[in-house]
Design an enzyme around this catalytic site. Sequence first.
Site, PDB file in Angstrom:
ATOM      1  N   HIS A 185      16.228  63.905 -89.995  1.00  0.00           N
ATOM      2  CA  HIS A 185      15.733  63.249 -88.775  1.00  0.00           C
ATOM      3  C   HIS A 185      16.153  61.782 -88.784  1.00  0.00           C
ATOM      4  O   HIS A 185      16.861  61.333 -89.675  1.00  0.00           O
ATOM      5  CB  HIS A 185      14.217  63.389 -88.631  1.00  0.00           C
TER       6      HIS A 185
ATOM      7  N   HIS B 232      20.988  55.651 -99.177  1.00  0.00           N
ATOM      8  CA  HIS B 232      19.776  54.814 -99.111  1.00  0.00           C
ATOM      9  C   HIS B 232      19.966  53.543 -99.956  1.00  0.00           C
ATOM     10  O   HIS B 232      19.658  52.430 -99.528  1.00  0.00           O
ATOM     11  CB  HIS B 232      18.570  55.575 -99.657  1.00  0.00           C
TER      12      HIS B 232
ATOM     13  N   ARG C 265      10.591  49.111 -86.643  1.00  0.00           N
ATOM     14  CA  ARG C 265       9.724  48.017 -86.213  1.00  0.00           C
ATOM     15  C   ARG C 265      10.402  47.177 -85.135  1.00  0.00           C
ATOM     16  O   ARG C 265      11.571  46.826 -85.276  1.00  0.00           O
ATOM     17  CB  ARG C 265       9.393  47.094 -87.392  1.00  0.00           C
ATOM     18  N   ALA C 266       9.648  46.836 -84.106  1.00  0.00           N
ATOM     19  CA  ALA C 266      10.120  45.843 -83.142  1.00  0.00           C
ATOM     20  C   ALA C 266       9.926  44.475 -83.782  1.00  0.00           C
ATOM     21  O   ALA C 266       8.847  44.165 -84.280  1.00  0.00           O
ATOM     22  CB  ALA C 266       9.330  45.952 -81.851  1.00  0.00           C
TER      23      ALA C 266
ATOM     24  N   THR D 129       3.649  44.126 -81.313  1.00  0.00           N
ATOM     25  CA  THR D 129       3.732  45.576 -81.483  1.00  0.00           C
ATOM     26  C   THR D 129       4.938  46.071 -80.701  1.00  0.00           C
ATOM     27  O   THR D 129       5.425  45.383 -79.800  1.00  0.00           O
ATOM     28  CB  THR D 129       2.412  46.260 -81.035  1.00  0.00           C
TER      29      THR D 129
HETATM   30 FE   LIG Z   1      15.947  60.003 -97.017  1.00  0.00          FE
END
Ligand SMILES: [Fe+2]
Length: 559
Positions: free
Chosen positions: A11, A130, A407-408, A521
Amino acid sequence: MNILGINAVYHDTAAALLVDGKLVVAIEEERFNRIKHGKMPDVDNPHQFPERAIRFCLDYAGLTTEDIDHVGYSFDPELRRARFRAEWWPNPKDEEVFLLRLGQAREVADGIFGRQLRQKFHFVPHHLAHAASAYFPSGFDRAAILTVDGIGEAAGSTLAKGVGKEIEEIETFDFPHSIGFAWEVICGYLGFDIYDASKLMGLAAYGNPETFRGQFAQMIRVGDEDYSVDPEAMGFQSAKTSRLESLIGPPRYEDMAFERRHADIAAALQESTNEAIMALVRRLKRKVPFDKLCFAGGVALNCVTNELIKQAGGFSEIFIPYAPHDAGTAIGAAFAVHCAKAKNQPERGNSTPYLGPEFDRREILAAVKSAGFTPHISKNPARDAAGMLADGKIVAWFQGRMEFGPRALGNRSLLADPRRPDMRNILNQKVKHREDFRPFAPSVLAEHADQWFEVGAHARSHEFMLFACGVKPDRKDRIPAVLHQDGTARLQLVQRDSNPRYHELISCFHELTGVPLVVNTSFNDSEPIVCTPADAIVTFRKSGIDALFMGEVYLTAED
Ligand SMILES: [Fe+2]
């Protein structure tokens, strides 16, 4: 050399483009297709590419598919075959389907790029992607690197080291030893979407970890320098039996009220996570005795654990990228391919999250007019928006290039006054429709932060809302809207150099009120963060936002 990185396997599908080793653009597919996480992870869809994100990256850089020299995909089927066992699936036949679809990824890429990529298409091990997404933006010359997520090919956690442009894997903790999966299971058990770890983290602050400490010790066993997960105790789908409910009682369903017990369960999971990650950090420090730490993987979004790592003081600096979750592997895959194929080093130390699209005044005005609104033009948007915030208004702040990551960070943000005790409720009722127990975060002028928060040594990752810092006792009463139940705030430090427009707005608010922070937010209501002016206007129209600033153009709810 132009290298496109893609995350599509599970995802948070995304694409990123490196031009001569420099990250020039990156975006998540969800911002275009408006489906949270881009797609759901499914055994049958790792060949479903983020095509709109790929197209945008090319267009942004003025390139065609012909110009792409290499493509990196952040998952390695060979490593999967070598390390993953089919019986780890609830249905072992699923692995055949998964590998079949992975095998089709190359053909899908050939279709998108209009030619046979052959040796130009590279599968990159997931945890290497990653690790690279953290290590190269960190700018560190050498670093210990920790990755913790649900699962890569087989590993839930990987210890590695980075030296120069080389990243070397040291050790892995393979399935079922997955902290990320433990969070998914408990999210589902408590009636959340399994990817709503941030809700669980918010709820944990209301609970007492002692209540279920013994039970969680059976699910996640933590040693001095290691941890293990019991798949039966945890109720993983792959286990033949589940002891989860016999250990912690019946699950909560979505429409049931929250009980104290639910918060206690969340608190116990948070505590177990803290201990497991600290054990890994100690192990990593012994095996890779470097001074700097990079941390990535979806679990690195846990700002409570991150703060503990920082406070433990084993490292002079910790770098966690703005997108430690799977979307960031698009960036990491591109870096990994660059290191394998290019002679020069990739760019190091560029950690800006502002990597998405931006829109000029003409495009913004066209969107406003086609939506039937009357635009206003502000001579000083920062000052005007700050004045509205000080008057208790909710302001949508849409500026410059969109953030990459969950995150904004001041370019697609909803802002409000942190001094008002009722502001959390107002934000929830008018726009966000979130659970009451979830905290709102402050964006703080970096130069004033130490007077208000227990920040400690400032790190670049403080700019990404990744640490839960204590609020100074004498300041708590002044900023109730950003104070969480446990006395912390998940703050974003705002440096003038990193985001001058946002810094200016908060500076104006500081001048007006004496408070150097605003509530920040993400600009959305349950859907993915808004991307275009048209998205922004849709959310503005359907919610109780008082004003929307896009560049110098603004709309008010009275229009
Ligand atoms: Fe991952």
